[in-house]
Structures are given as structure tokens and as C-alpha cells.
Design a protein around this motif. Structure first.
Motif, PDB file in Angstrom:
ATOM      1  N   ASP A  70       0.803  -1.218   0.000  1.00 37.85           N
ATOM      2  CA  ASP A  70       0.000   0.000   0.000  1.00 37.85           C
ATOM      3  C   ASP A  70       0.842   1.276   0.000  1.00 37.85           C
ATOM      4  OD1 ASP A  70      -2.416  -1.532   0.316  1.00 37.85           O
ATOM      5  OD2 ASP A  70      -1.904  -1.763   2.437  1.00 37.85           O
ATOM      6  N   VAL A  71       2.127   1.136   0.314  1.00 35.26           N
ATOM      7  CA  VAL A  71       2.972   2.304   0.544  1.00 35.26           C
ATOM      8  C   VAL A  71       3.631   2.764  -0.751  1.00 35.26           C
ATOM      9  CG1 VAL A  71       4.922   3.213   1.858  1.00 35.26           C
ATOM     10  CG2 VAL A  71       3.408   1.528   2.891  1.00 35.26           C
ATOM     11  N   THR A  72       3.556   4.046  -1.021  1.00 33.47           N
ATOM     12  CA  THR A  72       4.198   4.605  -2.206  1.00 33.47           C
ATOM     13  C   THR A  72       5.601   5.099  -1.862  1.00 33.47           C
ATOM     14  OG1 THR A  72       3.454   6.874  -1.805  1.00 33.47           O
ATOM     15  CG2 THR A  72       1.932   5.400  -2.988  1.00 33.47           C
ATOM     16  N   PRO A  73       6.447   5.292  -2.865  1.00 29.49           N
ATOM     17  CA  PRO A  73       7.759   5.890  -2.588  1.00 29.49           C
ATOM     18  C   PRO A  73       7.660   7.240  -1.884  1.00 29.49           C
ATOM     19  CG  PRO A  73       7.759   4.909  -4.769  1.00 29.49           C
ATOM     20  CD  PRO A  73       6.346   4.831  -4.264  1.00 29.49           C
ATOM     21  N   ALA A  74       6.643   8.011  -2.232  1.00 28.40           N
ATOM     22  CA  ALA A  74       6.452   9.307  -1.563  1.00 28.40           C
ATOM     23  C   ALA A  74       6.145   9.120  -0.082  1.00 28.40           C
ATOM     24  CB  ALA A  74       5.324  10.074  -2.240  1.00 28.40           C
ATOM     25  N   ASP A  75       5.345   8.100   0.252  1.00 25.44           N
ATOM     26  CA  ASP A  75       5.046   7.797   1.656  1.00 25.44           C
ATOM     27  C   ASP A  75       6.316   7.437   2.413  1.00 25.44           C
ATOM     28  OD1 ASP A  75       2.300   8.133   1.216  1.00 25.44           O
ATOM     29  OD2 ASP A  75       2.009   6.002   0.747  1.00 25.44           O
ATOM     30  N   MET A  76       7.152   6.618   1.781  1.00 21.95           N
ATOM     31  CA  MET A  76       8.405   6.185   2.415  1.00 21.95           C
ATOM     32  C   MET A  76       9.313   7.376   2.684  1.00 21.95           C
ATOM     33  SD  MET A  76       9.289   2.845   0.093  1.00 21.95           S
ATOM     34  CE  MET A  76       8.022   1.658  -0.363  1.00 21.95           C
ATOM     35  N   VAL A  98      16.676  13.147  24.358  1.00 20.40           N
ATOM     36  CA  VAL A  98      15.778  11.989  24.371  1.00 20.40           C
ATOM     37  C   VAL A  98      15.220  11.832  22.963  1.00 20.40           C
ATOM     38  CG1 VAL A  98      13.723  10.927  25.359  1.00 20.40           C
ATOM     39  CG2 VAL A  98      15.170  12.416  26.781  1.00 20.40           C
ATOM     40  N   ALA A  99      15.589  10.760  22.303  1.00 25.50           N
ATOM     41  CA  ALA A  99      15.084  10.456  20.966  1.00 25.50           C
ATOM     42  C   ALA A  99      13.930   9.477  21.107  1.00 25.50           C
ATOM     43  CB  ALA A  99      16.193   9.856  20.098  1.00 25.50           C
ATOM     44  N   VAL A 100      12.757   9.895  20.695  1.00 26.71           N
ATOM     45  CA  VAL A 100      11.581   9.038  20.839  1.00 26.71           C
ATOM     46  C   VAL A 100      11.513   8.078  19.655  1.00 26.71           C
ATOM     47  CG1 VAL A 100       9.075   8.934  21.059  1.00 26.71           C
ATOM     48  CG2 VAL A 100      10.354  10.810  22.135  1.00 26.71           C
ATOM     49  N   ALA A 101      11.615   6.796  19.971  1.00 26.12           N
ATOM     50  CA  ALA A 101      11.484   5.740  18.956  1.00 26.12           C
ATOM     51  C   ALA A 101      10.132   5.061  19.169  1.00 26.12           C
ATOM     52  CB  ALA A 101      12.642   4.755  19.044  1.00 26.12           C
ATOM     53  N   SER A 102      10.131   3.765  19.370  1.00 24.70           N
ATOM     54  CA  SER A 102       8.883   3.018  19.552  1.00 24.70           C
ATOM     55  C   SER A 102       9.246   1.575  19.859  1.00 24.70           C
ATOM     56  CB  SER A 102       8.050   3.075  18.259  1.00 24.70           C
ATOM     57  OG  SER A 102       6.989   2.138  18.283  1.00 24.70           O
ATOM     58  N   VAL A 103       8.326   0.846  20.462  1.00 25.32           N
ATOM     59  CA  VAL A 103       8.542  -0.600  20.587  1.00 25.32           C
ATOM     60  C   VAL A 103       8.648  -1.230  19.199  1.00 25.32           C
ATOM     61  CG1 VAL A 103       7.463  -0.862  22.848  1.00 25.32           C
ATOM     62  CG2 VAL A 103       6.046  -1.017  20.791  1.00 25.32           C
ATOM     63  N   ASP A 104       8.078  -0.539  18.194  1.00 26.48           N
ATOM     64  CA  ASP A 104       8.157  -1.047  16.827  1.00 26.48           C
ATOM     65  C   ASP A 104       9.558  -0.948  16.244  1.00 26.48           C
ATOM     66  OD1 ASP A 104       5.471  -1.656  16.840  1.00 26.48           O
ATOM     67  OD2 ASP A 104       4.851   0.226  15.910  1.00 26.48           O
ATOM     68  N   ALA A 105      10.475  -0.260  16.938  1.00 25.68           N
ATOM     69  CA  ALA A 105      11.871  -0.228  16.508  1.00 25.68           C
ATOM     70  C   ALA A 105      12.529  -1.584  16.697  1.00 25.68           C
ATOM     71  CB  ALA A 105      12.642   0.832  17.286  1.00 25.68           C
ATOM     72  N   THR A 106      11.964  -2.393  17.601  1.00 24.33           N
ATOM     73  CA  THR A 106      12.528  -3.709  17.914  1.00 24.33           C
ATOM     74  C   THR A 106      11.580  -4.845  17.564  1.00 24.33           C
ATOM     75  OG1 THR A 106      13.741  -2.697  19.757  1.00 24.33           O
ATOM     76  CG2 THR A 106      13.548  -5.100  19.769  1.00 24.33           C
ATOM     77  N   PHE A 107      10.276  -4.607  17.748  1.00 20.29           N
ATOM     78  CA  PHE A 107       9.275  -5.646  17.537  1.00 20.29           C
ATOM     79  C   PHE A 107       8.404  -5.296  16.337  1.00 20.29           C
ATOM     80  CE2 PHE A 107      10.370  -5.425  21.994  1.00 20.29           C
ATOM     81  CZ  PHE A 107      10.664  -6.752  22.298  1.00 20.29           C
ATOM     82  N   ALA A 108       8.126  -6.279  15.514  1.00 20.66           N
ATOM     83  CA  ALA A 108       7.313  -6.033  14.316  1.00 20.66           C
ATOM     84  C   ALA A 108       5.850  -5.829  14.699  1.00 20.66           C
ATOM     85  CB  ALA A 108       7.435  -7.207  13.352  1.00 20.66           C
ATOM     86  N   GLU A 109       5.197  -4.939  13.972  1.00 17.86           N
ATOM     87  CA  GLU A 109       3.760  -4.734  14.131  1.00 17.86           C
ATOM     88  C   GLU A 109       3.127  -4.687  12.753  1.00 17.86           C
ATOM     89  OE1 GLU A 109       0.462  -1.811  16.282  1.00 17.86           O
ATOM     90  OE2 GLU A 109       2.600  -1.464  16.605  1.00 17.86           O
ATOM     91  N   GLN A 110       2.103  -5.478  12.569  1.00 12.96           N
ATOM     92  CA  GLN A 110       1.456  -5.569  11.266  1.00 12.96           C
ATOM     93  C   GLN A 110       0.961  -4.205  10.780  1.00 12.96           C
ATOM     94  OE1 GLN A 110      -0.616  -9.036  13.191  1.00 12.96           O
ATOM     95  NE2 GLN A 110      -1.185  -9.432  11.048  1.00 12.96           N
ATOM     96  N   GLN A 111       1.083  -4.001   9.488  1.00 13.71           N
ATOM     97  CA  GLN A 111       0.622  -2.799   8.774  1.00 13.71           C
ATOM     98  C   GLN A 111       1.429  -1.542   9.085  1.00 13.71           C
ATOM     99  OE1 GLN A 111      -3.689  -3.135   9.928  1.00 13.71           O
ATOM    100  NE2 GLN A 111      -3.998  -3.140   7.700  1.00 13.71           N
ATOM    101  N   LEU A 112       2.579  -1.703   9.728  1.00 16.86           N
ATOM    102  CA  LEU A 112       3.401  -0.537  10.074  1.00 16.86           C
ATOM    103  C   LEU A 112       4.860  -0.739   9.664  1.00 16.86           C
ATOM    104  CD1 LEU A 112       2.030   0.392  13.637  1.00 16.86           C
ATOM    105  CD2 LEU A 112       1.403   1.376  11.433  1.00 16.86           C
ATOM    106  N   SER A 113       5.092  -1.359   8.524  1.00 18.10           N
ATOM    107  CA  SER A 113       6.459  -1.725   8.141  1.00 18.10           C
ATOM    108  C   SER A 113       7.375  -0.513   7.979  1.00 18.10           C
ATOM    109  CB  SER A 113       6.445  -2.543   6.844  1.00 18.10           C
ATOM    110  OG  SER A 113       5.789  -1.831   5.804  1.00 18.10           O
ATOM    111  N   VAL A 114       6.927   0.512   7.276  1.00 18.77           N
ATOM    112  CA  VAL A 114       7.786   1.677   7.044  1.00 18.77           C
ATOM    113  C   VAL A 114       7.981   2.469   8.338  1.00 18.77           C
ATOM    114  CG1 VAL A 114       7.984   3.865   5.807  1.00 18.77           C
ATOM    115  CG2 VAL A 114       7.243   1.810   4.602  1.00 18.77           C
TER     116      VAL A 114
END
Length: 266
Positions: free
Chosen positions: A101-107, A138-154
Motif C-alpha cells: 500500500d505504501v508509495t515511494p512518496a510515503d516512504m 531523548v530520541a523518541v522511537a517506539s517498541v516497533d523499533a525492535t518488535f514487528a507490528e502488522q501494517q506498520l512496516s515503514v
């Protein structure tokens, strides 16, 4: 009756906070101002109405991926002549969908805001910290920086980049008194999670399911995670550099939290 015991840590005189007009960044600005810290909020949106009139709050409207925005922030910091400076990079964007679903512009947009925006903020403000013998970032990342979450690949990929960007900068500049730590929130009742929630076919069911996965049975409030950012900014976290503080209410502590509904003996 005696007063309740309290623990006090010192915070920087001035803190720049990106993503100040929503979610985590907004709550953090409110907390910092509440304890007397001068705050420079940075966001592509204007200042929230509850922040704009407050003493000690100033706002820079602009894209975090623009060097001009950060040049304006630096000027604002210098005008205040602080003895110490802090930075929190909480600006982020999230698009829901699989890689199909993701376009190059989205990325490009995601990496410009989430990664380039973080890098430019640190590059602009860190020299002011070095002039003052150091400072906290303090750089805010996410648990998604380490763990995969569906529909949030980029989004997940961009937050993984933020995590390693911050940790490497921490090592490069530790001898100059710079502390860079990562704050990795889980789901919060704030902008990005709410956007994911609104994209669900059945939002109420989505929220109930996600809440049940949390060991505490609820999604955290953004203010709770902002308090963790306050700690990382303070001298109470002086032993931490390059650390990743996961503020997710225990979500990623176990591979599977048993609620009892599945017949488990809890």
C-alpha cells in the motif's frame, strides 16, 4: 501527619520539544512548564491553545526536516541565555498499510520526518550543549523499533533507524558530556495510536483487543510516557547513555500475556 517523601531531580533550564502540538510532545511540554522549565515547542502545526499563552512557552512553526526550522530554534535558545539545554525529538508520522500500500512518496515522507527530523534536531542543538559541557537528548522511537507490528512496516523501519541513530550519537559524543537515550513507547491514547485505531474496521473491538494484551489491561495515557521522558532529561538519569527505555506498560516483557479468557491458570 508528615509530608509524603519526595525525590527531586534537576532538569535543564530550556528544553526543545518537537511534535509539541499533539500527543506525547504536547503532554511533555505541559509537564515541563509545570515545573518551571522554559520550553520551545516545534511542530508543523501551530501551538495548542492551552500552551500558547503560558509563561515560559515559545513555539516554532515549521517542518522538523527543514534546517531552517532548527536554525530558528537555536536562535530562540540563545535568546534565553540558559545555563543548560535539553532536547526531546517526539515528532513522528505514521501511515497504516502493508508494503503493497505504501508509495515511494510515503516512504520518503516517513523517513524525512521520523529520521531526518531527529538527526537535524540533534545536529543543530547539540553544539549548544557542548558549549555548556553537555546536556540530555531523548530520541523518541517506539517498541516497533525492535518488535514487528502488522501494517506498520515503514514506520517500524524508521523508528529502528532513530534508535540506532541515537545510540551511535551517544557513543560519538559521550566524552563531551552528551547523554542520548531512546524512549520507546508502546501504544498510547494519543495521535499515532488513535490514527491506527480509527483505521480499524471495528474501532471498539480493536481498542478492547489491544487493551486486553496489556498486562495492566489498559492503553497508557500519553502523560505517563511523558513522565518517563522527564526522567531521561533529568540528572537522575545520569547513569544512562545510549539506553533504550521501553515505556509500554509491560507489553513487550512477555511473548504472550495470558488474561485468563483462554483458560490459563492465572
Amino acid at each position: 501527619m508528615t509530608d509524603r517523601a519526595a525525590l527531586t531531580f534537576k532538569l535543564p533550564d530550556v528544553v526543545a520539544v518537537s511534535g509539541a502540538s499533539s500527543g506525547l510532545g504536547h503532554e511533555l511540554c505541559r509537564l515541563l512548564i509545570g515545573v518551571g522549565v522554559q520550553v520551545i515547542g516545534v511542530d508543523i502545526a501551530k501551538a495548542q491553545q492551552d500552551l500558547a499563552p503560558l509563561d515560559g512557552y515559545s513555539h516554532v512553526t515549521g517542518s522538523v526536516s527543514s534546517e531552517n526550522t532548527w536554525a530558528e530554534v537555536v536562535t530562540s535558545i540563545k535568546d534565553k541565555s540558559p545555563e543548560s539545554v535539553g532536547l526531546v525529538t517526539s515528532a513522528a508520522i505514521l501511515d497504516v498499510g502493508t508494503i503493497l500500500d505504501v508509495t515511494p512518496a510515503d516512504m520518503t515522507r516517513a523517513f524525512d520526518v521520523n529520521v531526518v527530523g531527529t538527526a537535524l534536531a540533534i545536529k543543530a542543538i547539540m553544539p549548544l550543549m557542548i558549549e555548556r559541557s553537555g546536556g540530555p537528548i531523548v530520541a523518541v522511537a517506539s517498541v516497533d523499533a525492535t518488535f514487528a507490528e502488522q501494517q506498520l512496516s515503514v514506520y517500524a523501519a524508521s523508528k529502528a533507524a532513530v534508535r540506532q541513530l541515537a545510540r551511535t550519537i551517544a557513543m560519538d559524543h559521550a566524552r563531551q558530556g552528551i547523554r542520548v537515550n531512546v524512549l520507546s513507547p508502546g501504544p498510547m491514547l494519543a495521535g499515532l495510536f488513535k490514527r491506527h485505531l480509527e483505521s480499524a474496521a471495528d474501532s471498539e473491538r480493536f481498542l478492547a483487543t489491544r487493551s486486553a494484551r496489556q498486562p495492566g489491561g489498559r492503553i497508557l495515557e500519553a502523560r505517563e510516557v511523558a513522565q518517563a521522558a522527564m526522567f531521561l532529561l533529568s540528572d537522575g538519569a545520569s547513569a544512562l547513555n545510549g539506553a533504550d527505555l521501553i515505556a509500554d506498560g509491560g507489553l513487550t516483557t512477555s511473548f504472550d500475556f495470558r488474561t485468563g479468557a483462554e483458560g490459563a491458570s492465572v
